[in-house]
Motif scaffolding. Structure first.
Motif, PDB file in Angstrom:
ATOM      1  N   VAL A  85       0.841  -1.265   0.075  1.00  0.00           N
ATOM      2  CA  VAL A  85      -0.034  -0.011   0.110  1.00  0.00           C
ATOM      3  C   VAL A  85       1.008   1.378  -0.044  1.00  0.00           C
ATOM      4  O   VAL A  85       1.754   1.286   1.015  1.00  0.00           O
ATOM      5  CB  VAL A  85      -1.078   0.102   1.335  1.00  0.00           C
ATOM      6  CG1 VAL A  85      -1.798   1.294   1.348  1.00  0.00           C
ATOM      7  CG2 VAL A  85      -1.874  -1.453   1.261  1.00  0.00           C
ATOM      8  N   ASP A  86       0.709   2.217  -0.929  1.00  0.00           N
ATOM      9  CA  ASP A  86       1.656   3.252  -1.147  1.00  0.00           C
ATOM     10  C   ASP A  86       0.822   4.518  -0.838  1.00  0.00           C
ATOM     11  O   ASP A  86      -0.310   4.381  -1.402  1.00  0.00           O
ATOM     12  CB  ASP A  86       2.163   3.517  -2.526  1.00  0.00           C
ATOM     13  CG  ASP A  86       3.075   2.237  -2.945  1.00  0.00           C
ATOM     14  OD1 ASP A  86       3.696   1.633  -2.101  1.00  0.00           O
ATOM     15  OD2 ASP A  86       3.392   2.153  -3.916  1.00  0.00           O
ATOM     16  N   ASP A  87       1.307   5.501  -0.237  1.00  0.00           N
ATOM     17  CA  ASP A  87       0.672   6.977   0.018  1.00  0.00           C
ATOM     18  C   ASP A  87       1.825   7.673   0.019  1.00  0.00           C
ATOM     19  O   ASP A  87       2.882   7.600   0.040  1.00  0.00           O
ATOM     20  CB  ASP A  87      -0.191   7.049   1.181  1.00  0.00           C
ATOM     21  CG  ASP A  87       0.527   6.808   2.479  1.00  0.00           C
ATOM     22  OD1 ASP A  87       1.641   7.591   2.703  1.00  0.00           O
ATOM     23  OD2 ASP A  87       0.366   5.782   3.284  1.00  0.00           O
ATOM     24  N   ALA A  88       1.301   8.852  -0.245  1.00  0.00           N
ATOM     25  CA  ALA A  88       2.420  10.324  -0.502  1.00  0.00           C
ATOM     26  C   ALA A  88       2.574  10.856   0.846  1.00  0.00           C
ATOM     27  O   ALA A  88       3.190  12.103   0.834  1.00  0.00           O
ATOM     28  CB  ALA A  88       1.462  11.381  -1.271  1.00  0.00           C
ATOM     29  N   ASP A  89       2.219  10.305   1.967  1.00  0.00           N
ATOM     30  CA  ASP A  89       2.711  10.679   3.466  1.00  0.00           C
ATOM     31  C   ASP A  89       4.262  10.196   3.683  1.00  0.00           C
ATOM     32  O   ASP A  89       4.073   8.874   3.738  1.00  0.00           O
ATOM     33  CB  ASP A  89       1.579  10.496   4.510  1.00  0.00           C
ATOM     34  CG  ASP A  89       1.960  11.114   5.833  1.00  0.00           C
ATOM     35  OD1 ASP A  89       2.890  11.606   6.043  1.00  0.00           O
ATOM     36  OD2 ASP A  89       0.899  11.173   6.644  1.00  0.00           O
ATOM     37  N   CYS A  90       5.052  11.166   3.835  1.00  0.00           N
ATOM     38  CA  CYS A  90       6.405  10.576   4.234  1.00  0.00           C
ATOM     39  C   CYS A  90       6.264  10.094   5.651  1.00  0.00           C
ATOM     40  O   CYS A  90       7.675   9.697   6.169  1.00  0.00           O
ATOM     41  CB  CYS A  90       7.393  11.804   3.920  1.00  0.00           C
ATOM     42  SG  CYS A  90       7.613  11.952   2.243  1.00  0.00           S
ATOM     43  N   ARG A  91       5.495  10.554   6.565  1.00  0.00           N
ATOM     44  CA  ARG A  91       5.699  10.120   7.987  1.00  0.00           C
ATOM     45  C   ARG A  91       5.583   8.525   8.105  1.00  0.00           C
ATOM     46  O   ARG A  91       5.116   7.916   7.272  1.00  0.00           O
ATOM     47  CB  ARG A  91       4.603  10.829   8.994  1.00  0.00           C
ATOM     48  CG  ARG A  91       4.587  12.390   8.883  1.00  0.00           C
ATOM     49  CD  ARG A  91       3.436  12.794   9.536  1.00  0.00           C
ATOM     50  NE  ARG A  91       2.141  12.228   9.104  1.00  0.00           N
ATOM     51  CZ  ARG A  91       1.128  11.821   9.765  1.00  0.00           C
ATOM     52  NH1 ARG A  91       1.183  11.917  11.006  1.00  0.00           N
ATOM     53  NH2 ARG A  91       0.252  11.101   9.341  1.00  0.00           N
ATOM     54  N   GLY A  92       5.915   7.964   9.451  1.00  0.00           N
ATOM     55  CA  GLY A  92       5.815   6.686   9.714  1.00  0.00           C
ATOM     56  C   GLY A  92       4.611   6.188   9.941  1.00  0.00           C
ATOM     57  O   GLY A  92       3.434   7.084   9.482  1.00  0.00           O
ATOM     58  N   LEU A  93       4.440   4.914  10.163  1.00  0.00           N
ATOM     59  CA  LEU A  93       2.816   4.692  10.485  1.00  0.00           C
ATOM     60  C   LEU A  93       2.454   4.855  11.688  1.00  0.00           C
ATOM     61  O   LEU A  93       3.267   5.117  12.813  1.00  0.00           O
ATOM     62  CB  LEU A  93       3.113   2.852  10.377  1.00  0.00           C
ATOM     63  CG  LEU A  93       3.357   2.318   8.788  1.00  0.00           C
ATOM     64  CD1 LEU A  93       3.478   0.714   9.247  1.00  0.00           C
ATOM     65  CD2 LEU A  93       2.169   2.677   7.979  1.00  0.00           C
ATOM     66  N   GLU A  94       0.993   4.752  11.854  1.00  0.00           N
ATOM     67  CA  GLU A  94       0.352   4.835  13.070  1.00  0.00           C
ATOM     68  C   GLU A  94       0.118   3.504  13.648  1.00  0.00           C
ATOM     69  O   GLU A  94      -0.365   2.848  12.957  1.00  0.00           O
ATOM     70  CB  GLU A  94      -1.036   5.493  12.822  1.00  0.00           C
ATOM     71  CG  GLU A  94      -0.797   7.049  12.636  1.00  0.00           C
ATOM     72  CD  GLU A  94      -0.552   8.044  13.723  1.00  0.00           C
ATOM     73  OE1 GLU A  94      -0.482   7.306  14.956  1.00  0.00           O
ATOM     74  OE2 GLU A  94       0.068   8.961  13.529  1.00  0.00           O
ATOM     75  N   THR A  95       0.452   3.103  14.928  1.00  0.00           N
ATOM     76  CA  THR A  95       0.641   1.635  15.304  1.00  0.00           C
ATOM     77  C   THR A  95      -0.367   1.753  16.460  1.00  0.00           C
ATOM     78  O   THR A  95      -0.301   0.598  17.272  1.00  0.00           O
ATOM     79  CB  THR A  95       1.814   1.276  15.425  1.00  0.00           C
ATOM     80  OG1 THR A  95       2.497   2.006  16.477  1.00  0.00           O
ATOM     81  CG2 THR A  95       2.957   1.319  14.295  1.00  0.00           C
ATOM     82  N   GLY A  96      -1.303   2.493  16.717  1.00  0.00           N
ATOM     83  CA  GLY A  96      -1.948   2.435  17.858  1.00  0.00           C
ATOM     84  C   GLY A  96      -3.072   1.289  17.949  1.00  0.00           C
ATOM     85  O   GLY A  96      -3.248   0.366  17.321  1.00  0.00           O
ATOM     86  N   ALA A  97      -4.239   1.575  18.675  1.00  0.00           N
ATOM     87  CA  ALA A  97      -5.064   0.651  19.130  1.00  0.00           C
ATOM     88  C   ALA A  97      -6.205   0.408  18.192  1.00  0.00           C
ATOM     89  O   ALA A  97      -5.999   0.999  17.169  1.00  0.00           O
ATOM     90  CB  ALA A  97      -5.983   1.141  20.448  1.00  0.00           C
ATOM     91  N   PRO A  98      -7.244  -0.278  18.329  1.00  0.00           N
ATOM     92  CA  PRO A  98      -8.403  -0.571  17.395  1.00  0.00           C
ATOM     93  C   PRO A  98      -9.088   0.808  16.757  1.00  0.00           C
ATOM     94  O   PRO A  98      -8.900   1.640  17.403  1.00  0.00           O
ATOM     95  CB  PRO A  98      -9.235  -1.391  18.326  1.00  0.00           C
ATOM     96  CG  PRO A  98      -8.548  -2.214  19.368  1.00  0.00           C
ATOM     97  CD  PRO A  98      -7.294  -1.099  19.345  1.00  0.00           C
ATOM     98  N   ARG A  99      -9.220   0.431  15.597  1.00  0.00           N
ATOM     99  CA  ARG A  99      -9.868   1.686  14.711  1.00  0.00           C
ATOM    100  C   ARG A  99     -10.652   1.347  13.820  1.00  0.00           C
ATOM    101  O   ARG A  99     -10.554   0.547  12.869  1.00  0.00           O
ATOM    102  CB  ARG A  99      -8.695   2.577  13.783  1.00  0.00           C
ATOM    103  CG  ARG A  99      -7.336   2.868  14.757  1.00  0.00           C
ATOM    104  CD  ARG A  99      -6.429   3.208  13.687  1.00  0.00           C
ATOM    105  NE  ARG A  99      -6.014   2.400  12.629  1.00  0.00           N
ATOM    106  CZ  ARG A  99      -5.034   1.490  12.834  1.00  0.00           C
ATOM    107  NH1 ARG A  99      -4.468   1.379  14.044  1.00  0.00           N
ATOM    108  NH2 ARG A  99      -5.034   0.631  11.813  1.00  0.00           N
TER     109      ARG A  99
END
Length: 206
Positions: A85-99
């Motif tokens: 999965v590619d996106d244009a956001d250079c930040r890292g991943l969100e690894t938090g709780a259920p969403r």
């Protein structure tokens, strides 16, 4: 909601999706058809969950203009299917709780995928990938480009002069500059800026 197929071949299928929660279900249906065409029913359920997690993370957290598509790539490999999965956001991943829809955190990706990672994308943004494979297969070591913060002990750093195994990984913020220090087997270390990427060879097993 629009989507855009970008072409397919016998081993790789790419698609662009408008950033909207409904694209997760549509992408799952797309992958289900691809898996059926490839005869991969044995790992279909795991692949669908992994796709949901990666794509949900991009839909909910990627900070990109509304007109930028999220790209998916399904690639058939000897061990199974590689989902990207590619996106244009250079930040890292969100690894938090259920969403919300499908979003139970990236821990489930770790549980279902043989390996996964994040690397800079060609151009702007990032690529998040996961390899879903059948149990019992023994793959060859995988060469990948990852952000230096995600290097693990046991990885082999590839560079000029060959490969060196990483013994330990630590951060150094002395002097106001964040660096990641890779301690190497046999002595020596490699210091890299925390925002840089590095090529590693990683042995992955089920």
């Amino acid at each position: 909601m629009e989507s855009r197929p970008w072409g397919a071949n016998p081993t790789e299928v790419r698609h662009g999706w408008v950033r909207h929660p409904r694209c997760v279900g549509r992408a799952r249906a797309h992958l289900r058809k691809v898996m059926a065409d490839w005869g991969m029913a044995a790992i279909e359920d795991a692949a669908l969950v992994v796709l949901s997690e990666l794509l949900t993370n991009a839909v909910l957290h990627a900070r990109v203009p509304s007109d930028r598509l999220i790209e998916t790539c399904f690639r058939r490999e000897a061990e199974g299917v590689r989902i990207t999965v590619d996106d244009a956001d250079c930040r890292g991943l969100e690894t938090g709780a259920p969403r919300g829809e499908g979003g139970r955190g990236l821990d489930i990706v770790t549980a279902l995928a043989r390996c996964w990672g994040v690397c800079p994308r060609d151009g702007v943004g990032k690529s998040v990938w996961a390899l879903v494979a059948a149990p019992g297969e023994e793959p060859e070591p995988v060469r990948m480009r990852v952000w230096v913060q995600r290097v693990q002990a046991g990885d082999r750093v590839a560079g000029v002069g060959g490969e060196r195994e990483v013994a330990d990984v630590r951060e150094d913020r002395d002097g106001g500059r964040a660096e990641v220090v890779l301690g190497l087997q046999g002595g020596g270390e490699l210091r890299l800026h925390a925002g840089s990427a590095v090529d590693v060879v990683r042995s992955v097993r089920w």
